[in-house]
Design an enzyme around this catalytic site. Sequence first.
Site, PDB file in Angstrom:
ATOM      1  N   LYS A   1       0.952  -1.216   0.056  1.00 14.08           N
ATOM      2  CA  LYS A   1       0.158   0.043   0.005  1.00 14.08           C
ATOM      3  C   LYS A   1       0.925   1.209   0.017  1.00 14.08           C
ATOM      4  CE  LYS A   1      -0.415  -0.324   5.098  1.00 14.08           C
ATOM      5  NZ  LYS A   1      -1.316  -0.612   6.214  1.00 14.08           N
TER       6      LYS A   1
ATOM      7  N   ARG B   1     -10.655   0.349  15.024  1.00  8.98           N
ATOM      8  CA  ARG B   1     -10.596   1.137  13.503  1.00  8.98           C
ATOM      9  C   ARG B   1     -11.633   0.222  12.653  1.00  8.98           C
ATOM     10  NH1 ARG B   1      -5.008   1.588  10.341  1.00  8.98           N
ATOM     11  NH2 ARG B   1      -5.445  -0.327   9.995  1.00  8.98           N
TER      12      ARG B   1
ATOM     13  N   HIS C   1      -6.716  -7.024  13.303  1.00  9.14           N
ATOM     14  CA  HIS C   1      -5.379  -6.003  13.466  1.00  9.14           C
ATOM     15  C   HIS C   1      -5.107  -5.642  14.940  1.00  9.14           C
ATOM     16  CE1 HIS C   1      -2.436  -3.797  11.531  1.00  9.14           C
ATOM     17  NE2 HIS C   1      -2.940  -2.712  11.420  1.00  9.14           N
TER      18      HIS C   1
ATOM     19  N   ARG D   1       1.421 -10.464   8.057  1.00  6.55           N
ATOM     20  CA  ARG D   1       1.293  -9.156   7.051  1.00  6.55           C
ATOM     21  C   ARG D   1       2.306  -8.109   7.619  1.00  6.55           C
ATOM     22  NH1 ARG D   1      -4.182  -9.331   9.046  1.00  6.55           N
ATOM     23  NH2 ARG D   1      -3.601  -7.253  10.136  1.00  6.55           N
TER      24      ARG D   1
ATOM     25  N   TYR E   1      16.269  31.097   4.600  1.00  8.26           N
ATOM     26  CA  TYR E   1      15.251  32.193   4.966  1.00  8.26           C
ATOM     27  C   TYR E   1      15.359  32.154   6.616  1.00  8.26           C
ATOM     28  CZ  TYR E   1      12.603  31.180   0.734  1.00  8.26           C
ATOM     29  OH  TYR E   1      12.335  31.091  -0.683  1.00  8.26           O
TER      30      TYR E   1
ATOM     31  N   CYS F   1      14.952  24.582   2.392  1.00 12.33           N
ATOM     32  CA  CYS F   1      13.851  25.289   1.728  1.00 12.33           C
ATOM     33  C   CYS F   1      12.931  24.312   0.874  1.00 12.33           C
ATOM     34  CB  CYS F   1      14.652  26.253   0.505  1.00 12.33           C
ATOM     35  SG  CYS F   1      15.421  27.518   1.533  1.00 12.33           S
TER      36      CYS F   1
ATOM     37  N   ASP G   1      13.298  23.524  -2.295  1.00 13.46           N
ATOM     38  CA  ASP G   1      13.737  22.672  -3.355  1.00 13.46           C
ATOM     39  C   ASP G   1      15.248  22.508  -3.074  1.00 13.46           C
ATOM     40  OD1 ASP G   1      11.556  22.954  -5.067  1.00 13.46           O
ATOM     41  OD2 ASP G   1      12.225  25.055  -5.165  1.00 13.46           O
TER      42      ASP G   1
END
Length: 399
Positions: free
Chosen positions: A34, A132, A161, A220, A281, A328, A330
């Site tokens: 997932k 859940r 679970h 799992r 920054y 930052c 990028d």
Amino acid sequence: MRATRALVYVDRFRLNIRAVAARIGRRRICVPVKADAYGHGALPLARAALEAGADCLAVALVQEGEELRQGGVRAPILLFSQTLGEELEDLVRADLCPLVWEGAYIDALGEAALRAGRELVVHLKLDTGMGRAGCPPEEAAALAGRVLSHRALRLGGVATHLAVSDSPSPEDRAYTGAQLGRFRAAIQAIRDAGIDPGIIHAANSGALCFHPDAWFDMVRPGILLYGYGPPGAAPNDTAPGGDSARSDTLRPPAIPVRPVMELHSQVAAVKLIRRGESVSYGRTWTAPEDSLAALVPAGYADGLRRGLSNNWQMGIGGRLYPVAGRICMDQCLLNLGRPGSGPPVSPGEEVVIFGEGAGPAAGSIAAAPGDAAAMAEKLGTIPYEITCGISKRVPRVYL
Ligand SMILES: *Cc1c(COP(=O)(O)O)cnc(C)c1O
């Protein structure tokens, strides 16, 4: 290809799966892929998992299952969530194996499968204390019967679970024990109703490491296969010969796994910062002496979280350099220290953002920046969030 990329060591993934297989004997392994295989890339890792002997895969979304089918995956794919409306048709068409826990949903699914002229295998999901998804254990036998009442449905398994399986505390171990007790009772009720429950499964990574009584017919584990111990475990609990400082006598033998993903980049530029000058920054880092800084083309839009500003080290040539100033969107900067104080660093050199790296000093603990779990700890989170958070614009390179 851009300099910033996630290296995915597929061989380590296969070895991790085999290490788990060696531990659990003749049980089946379901490999959760997932969330794009926890950020590693669903299709390549799904294929690798099946090569390594996985019995089935698991996804959270119908779309994730469809992508695997489009990629040619034919193995069984468990769908962890119940879906709505039109997705029912899609999941039948993709031949996913949904976890079910509501009568109305079972009916809708049975009708959709009948309309499509298909037989669909479903697993019944019980909520034994996760709070859940899942049915109350008392309703399990009736819902199993409801599945059988549909000509187009088959009951392939029963699952639950666990909420605190990764925690070594006595209270949490007791809680897991109580969950497993309710699970076993419900399975007995299903059998007493004359129904074969099919494949019984409960164990995530935590239960795989700490609760052999939760292994049943299939496990799992997710995060463990991607190379990290479950969050509640001490860092070395799953490492080869891991010698925990904890005096937890219940600790099971270690499972040797290695992190599958490393995040790398390359130095884009090296520049001189004069004593007293600041970078980035907010001016949160000022050079205490004339210093060199390496510009690294990776930022928070890549998943290099801003919380690591002035709070992480990256490896270049087997040495570690601290992040200087704010990360930052990028880019970010590393402090290379006083000119001449270390080996020269040039544009184009490999930067290990997290992982073991392959520099001259690879294997030496001191020179590795730390893995995604170490990074997660700096940020108060878990390695899942780090690897899932490496964004789409970072190419995955499969090795
Ligand atoms: C994600 C998930 C798992 C795997 O959990 P890990 O903590 O990664 O081992 C197992 N079962 C279900 C239902 C899940 O949603």
